[in-house]
Design a protein around this motif. Structure first.
Motif, mmCIF file in Angstrom:
data_model
loop_
_atom_site.group_PDB
_atom_site.id
_atom_site.type_symbol
_atom_site.label_atom_id
_atom_site.label_comp_id
_atom_site.label_asym_id
_atom_site.label_seq_id
_atom_site.Cartn_x
_atom_site.Cartn_y
_atom_site.Cartn_z
ATOM 1 N N ALA A 1 -5.997 -5.517 -0.555
ATOM 2 C CA ALA A 1 -6.806 -4.300 -0.648
ATOM 3 C C ALA A 1 -8.179 -4.505 -0.023
ATOM 4 O O ALA A 1 -8.685 -3.635 0.699
ATOM 5 C CB ALA A 1 -6.942 -3.876 -2.103
ATOM 6 N N CYS B 1 -7.383 7.719 -8.825
ATOM 7 C CA CYS B 1 -6.242 7.213 -8.063
ATOM 8 C C CYS B 1 -4.953 7.727 -8.700
ATOM 9 O O CYS B 1 -4.863 7.822 -9.923
ATOM 10 C CB CYS B 1 -6.229 5.693 -8.062
ATOM 11 S SG CYS B 1 -7.582 4.926 -7.141
ATOM 12 N N VAL C 1 -2.056 3.376 0.539
ATOM 13 C CA VAL C 1 -3.178 4.281 0.748
ATOM 14 C C VAL C 1 -2.677 5.688 0.438
ATOM 15 O O VAL C 1 -1.604 6.087 0.894
ATOM 16 C CB VAL C 1 -3.710 4.202 2.194
ATOM 17 C CG1 VAL C 1 -4.883 5.156 2.389
ATOM 18 C CG2 VAL C 1 -4.119 2.784 2.538
ATOM 19 N N TYR D 1 -7.112 3.681 -2.651
ATOM 20 C CA TYR D 1 -6.451 2.425 -2.281
ATOM 21 C C TYR D 1 -5.785 1.834 -3.519
ATOM 22 O O TYR D 1 -6.447 1.573 -4.524
ATOM 23 C CB TYR D 1 -7.459 1.435 -1.692
ATOM 24 C CG TYR D 1 -7.800 1.732 -0.257
ATOM 25 C CD1 TYR D 1 -7.196 1.038 0.788
ATOM 26 C CD2 TYR D 1 -8.706 2.739 0.063
ATOM 27 C CE1 TYR D 1 -7.501 1.331 2.109
ATOM 28 C CE2 TYR D 1 -9.016 3.043 1.377
ATOM 29 C CZ TYR D 1 -8.405 2.331 2.398
ATOM 30 O OH TYR D 1 -8.699 2.625 3.708
ATOM 31 N N THR E 1 -10.384 8.718 -0.043
ATOM 32 C CA THR E 1 -9.130 7.967 0.062
ATOM 33 C C THR E 1 -8.964 7.046 -1.129
ATOM 34 O O THR E 1 -9.924 6.405 -1.565
ATOM 35 C CB THR E 1 -9.108 7.126 1.357
ATOM 36 O OG1 THR E 1 -9.386 7.971 2.471
ATOM 37 C CG2 THR E 1 -7.744 6.476 1.559
ATOM 38 N N ALA F 1 -7.773 -4.502 3.729
ATOM 39 C CA ALA F 1 -7.473 -3.163 4.238
ATOM 40 C C ALA F 1 -8.726 -2.287 4.238
ATOM 41 O O ALA F 1 -8.998 -1.548 5.202
ATOM 42 C CB ALA F 1 -6.381 -2.518 3.390
ATOM 43 N N LEU F 2 -9.513 -2.355 3.165
ATOM 44 C CA LEU F 2 -10.756 -1.593 3.094
ATOM 45 C C LEU F 2 -11.734 -2.034 4.181
ATOM 46 O O LEU F 2 -12.372 -1.209 4.846
ATOM 47 C CB LEU F 2 -11.398 -1.772 1.719
ATOM 48 C CG LEU F 2 -10.810 -0.951 0.576
ATOM 49 C CD1 LEU F 2 -11.216 -1.550 -0.771
ATOM 50 C CD2 LEU F 2 -11.280 0.496 0.670
#
Length: 529
Positions: A120, A256, A240, A81, A79, A123-124
Motif C-alpha cells: 500500500a 473505505c 484501489v 486504498y 481514492t 502504491a500510494l
C-alpha cells in the motif's frame, strides 16, 4: 466554538498555515513535518510517519501488518486504498474445525495473513508521492539502526502485553531485552528491520514480497506449522476503490469500503442523524445511550454482512438506504436498552492512525495495524518483521460471508475517514481502538457537528463503548450518569484503559488555517508550520 477552560488539564487545538501532521507519537509527527518542509507532499509525509511508527510502536503496528488509506486531493477525486492481505492458498478451514477449533487461535500461524502495508505504501507513493522512498523511509531506518527512546504510553502498553511475545523465542529476544519490556526512557534498536526497510527504500515492494525477506517470513511460519509459501507473498496486491459515504448534518463522512468496518460507522452516523443531539434537549446519559443503541444495531449488521469485497453478498447501497436505516432506527428506544449482544470480532485495541495535510490542501487519512498487541507474536528474525494476526478476524462458521477460505481477505476493524463538504476535503479523522473505531468516528462527528466542539476538545470528551455484553465507561463519566444508564437497562463497567485514541486535521479554507488534534490518551502530537 466554545473557549477552552485553561484551568482544566488538556490540550489546545494545534494551528498552522501551511501544512500539518497529526500522529500518536511525537517522532512520527516530526518525521512527517521534516518531509513536508523538505518539499514532500501529504502522501510522502504520511508514509514517513507510519514507517517510523512501525519501528517505534511495535505493539501497535509494523511492516508485518496491513494498511488502509483515503487520499483526498484538494481538487480531485478521493481514492480508497485497501492494503489488507489474504490468507495463504493452502489454508483449510475444515482441518481447523476437525481439530476442535471454533475460532482462529490469535497467536497461531493460522492467524497470519500476508502483510499488505508495504504494498500500500509503495502504491500510494507511485501514484501520488513527490519524493523517493529512499528519502521518505530514512527516518524509520535511522530509528531502527540507531535505536529510539521508549515514551510513557508505549512503555505502558509494551509491559502490559509482553506475554504476547514472550512465547516465541525470536520475538522474546528482540522485544524483551534483559527478560522484560523496555521502560520509559530506555533505548531499543532493530537492525534486522533496518536492513529490510533499507532494501524497500532501494528496490520497492519486491524487497519485501520476494527474496530474502519473504523467504524468512514464510520459513518462520512453516516452522510453527503454517502453510504459507513465498508464492503467497509474491502474489499479494492491494485494491484501489471508490470510498463509501453518508451525509451527516450537511457534511459527508467518507470511509473505505468493505472488508473494513467503515460501513458500520456510516450506519451509526445515519441512525444518530435521526435524533436531535445538539442543544440541551438531551442529557449526557441520553447521548451515551443513543450511541450505544446505534452501535448495537450497526455492529449486528457488520458482523452478519461484512467480508472480503469479492465474497460480500449484501449491497452497501441497500444497507445505507432510507428504508433499511429507518427500520433499524425504529428499534431504538430512548428509555430502554436493547438486549445485550456479543460481537463476533475478537476484542483488541492496537493500531496507529495518522493524518497529514500539505500546503496545497491535499489530505491523507491512513491507518496501519498488526491487529492484536504485537500481532501474532511471531517474529521473523532475519527480516526483522513481527507478523500480524488478521486471520483471527475470520469466522469458522460455515456459510458465513466472512468464513475462512484460501486467498481471502478477512473482516477488518481499522478504518481511516475523511469528512468532505461540497466535494472538497474538510477534515481527516481516525479513532484508534479496535472494535471501537466505527463508534468513535460517529462520536467525533456528533461532538463536532452537534455539540460545537473544536476537534481537540471533541477528542478530549469522555468516551463510552458498548462491547462484550456491557457498556464500558471512562472514569470521567459521573456516577449519576452511570446510574441513569443502568436504570435504562444497561450493564455498565468502568473501562480498564482509555477508550480509543484520535487524530484529526480540519481544513479551514475561509481563514486559511489548519486545525489539528491528537488524543491525550496517547503520547502523540499534532503539529504544523
Amino acid at each position: 466554538m466554545a473557549e477552552r477552560d485553561f484551568m482544566v488539564p488538556g490540550k489546545s487545538v494545534a494551528l498552522a498555515e501551511n501544512a500539518m501532521a497529526a500522529t500518536s507519537h511525537p517522532l512520527a509527527t516530526l518525521a512527517a513535518l521534516d518531509i513536508l518542509r523538505a518539499g514532500g507532499n501529504a502522501v510522502d509525509g504520511a508514509i514517513a510517519a507510519v514507517a517510523v511508527q512501525c519501528v517505534i510502536d511495535p505493539h501497535m503496528t509494523g511492516i508485518g501488518g496491513d494498511c488502509f488509506a483515503l487520499y483526498a486531493p484538494a481538487n480531485g477525486k478521493m481514492t480508497a486504498y485497501n492494503g489488507s492481505g489474504r490468507s495463504p492458498a493452502g489454508i483449510d478451514a475444515e482441518a481447523l474445525r476437525a481439530k476442535g477449533w471454533s475460532a482462529i487461535e490469535n497467536m497461531s500461524p493460522e492467524a497470519v495473513t500476508i502483510p499488505g502495508a508495504v504494498d500500500a505504501w509503495c502504491a500510494l507513493n507511485a501514484a501520488h508521492g513527490r519524493l523517493g522512498l529512499d528519502q521518505i523511509l530514512a527516518p524509520a531506518i535511522r530509528s531502527a539502526e540507531e535505536g529510539f527512546l521508549i515514551t510513557p504510553r508505549v512503555a505502558h502498553d509494551w509491559a502490559r502485553y509482553a506475554d504476547r511475545i514472550g512465547w516465541h523465542e525470536p520475538a522474546r529476544a528482540q522485544f524483551l531485552p534483559n527478560g522484560r519490556a523496555p521502560r520509559t526512557g530506555e533505548r531499543i534498536a532493530n537492525p534486522a528491520l533496518a536492513r529490510t526497510l533499507r532494501a524497500i527504500a532501494a528496490k520497492g515492494r519486491s524487497a519485501f514480497y520476494e527474496g530474502e525477506a519473504a523467504e524468512d517470513m514464510a520459513a518462520t511460519l512453516r516452522a510453527l506449522g503454517g502453510v504459507h509459501t513465498t508464492d503467497d507473498f509474491a502474489a499479494h496486491k492491494g485494491l484501489v476503490a471508490d470510498p463509501i459515504s453518508a451525509g451527516y448534518r450537511g457534511v459527508t463522512l467518507n470511509e473505505c469500503p468493505p472488508n473494513g468496518q467503515g460501513l458500520a460507522a456510516l450506519i451509526i452516523a445515519r441512525l444518530l442523524e435521526g435524533f436531535d443531539l445538539g442543544g440541551n434537549g438531551l442529557s449526557e446519559a441520553d447521548r451515551i445511550h443513543l450511541l450505544a443503541e446505534a452501535t448495537k444495531a450497526a455492529y449486528r449488521q457488520r458482523d452478519a454482512l461484512i467480508s472480503d469485497p469479492e465474497t460480500m453478498t449484501a449491497s452497501v447501497a441497500d444497507i445505507l438506504s432510507d428504508a433499511h436505516i429507518d427500520r433499524l432506527r425504529a428499534g431504538i428506544s430512548l428509555d430502554k436498552a436493547a438486549a445485550p449482544a456479543d460481537f463476533d470480532i475478537p476484542v483488541h485495541r492496537d493500531t496507529v492512525y495518522l493524518c497529514v495535510v500539505d500546503r496545497d490542501g491535499n489530505a491523507i487519512s491512513l491507518i496501519n495495524s498488526v491487529f492484536f498487541a504485537f500481532g501474532s507474536g511471531i517474529y521473523a528474525p532475519g527480516a526483522g518483521v513481527l507478523l500480524q494476526n488478521r486471520g483471527a478476524g475470520f469466522t469458522l462458521a460455515k456459510g458465513h460471508p466472512n468464513v475462512l477460505a484460501p486467498n481471502k481477505r478477512p473482516f477488518h476493524t481499522i478504518i481511516p475517514a475523511v469528512v468532505s463538504r461540497d466535494g472538497q476535503p474538510l477534515m481527516t479523522l481516525g479513532v484508534m481502538g479496535g472494535q471501537y473505531q466505527a463508534t468513535g468516528h460517529a462520536h467525533m462527528m456528533s461532538q463536532i457537528f452537534d455539540r460545537g466542539h473544536d476537534i481537540q476538545s471533541a477528542s478530549d470528551q469522555p468516551r463510552s463503548f458498548f462491547t462484550n455484553g456491557a457498556l464500558d465507561l471512562e472514569t470521567t463519566i459521573s456516577n449519576a450518569v452511570r446510574a441513569d444508564l443502568e436504570a435504562r437497562g444497561h450493564t455498565t463497567r468502568i473501562a480498564d484503559e482509555p477508550i480509543g485514541s484520535c487524530q484529526a486535521i480540519l481544513i479551514d479554507r475561509e481563514k486559511g488555517v489548519l486545525w489539528g488534534a491528537s488524543d491525550h490518551r496517547k503520547d502523540g502530537i499534532a503539529l504544523g508550520y
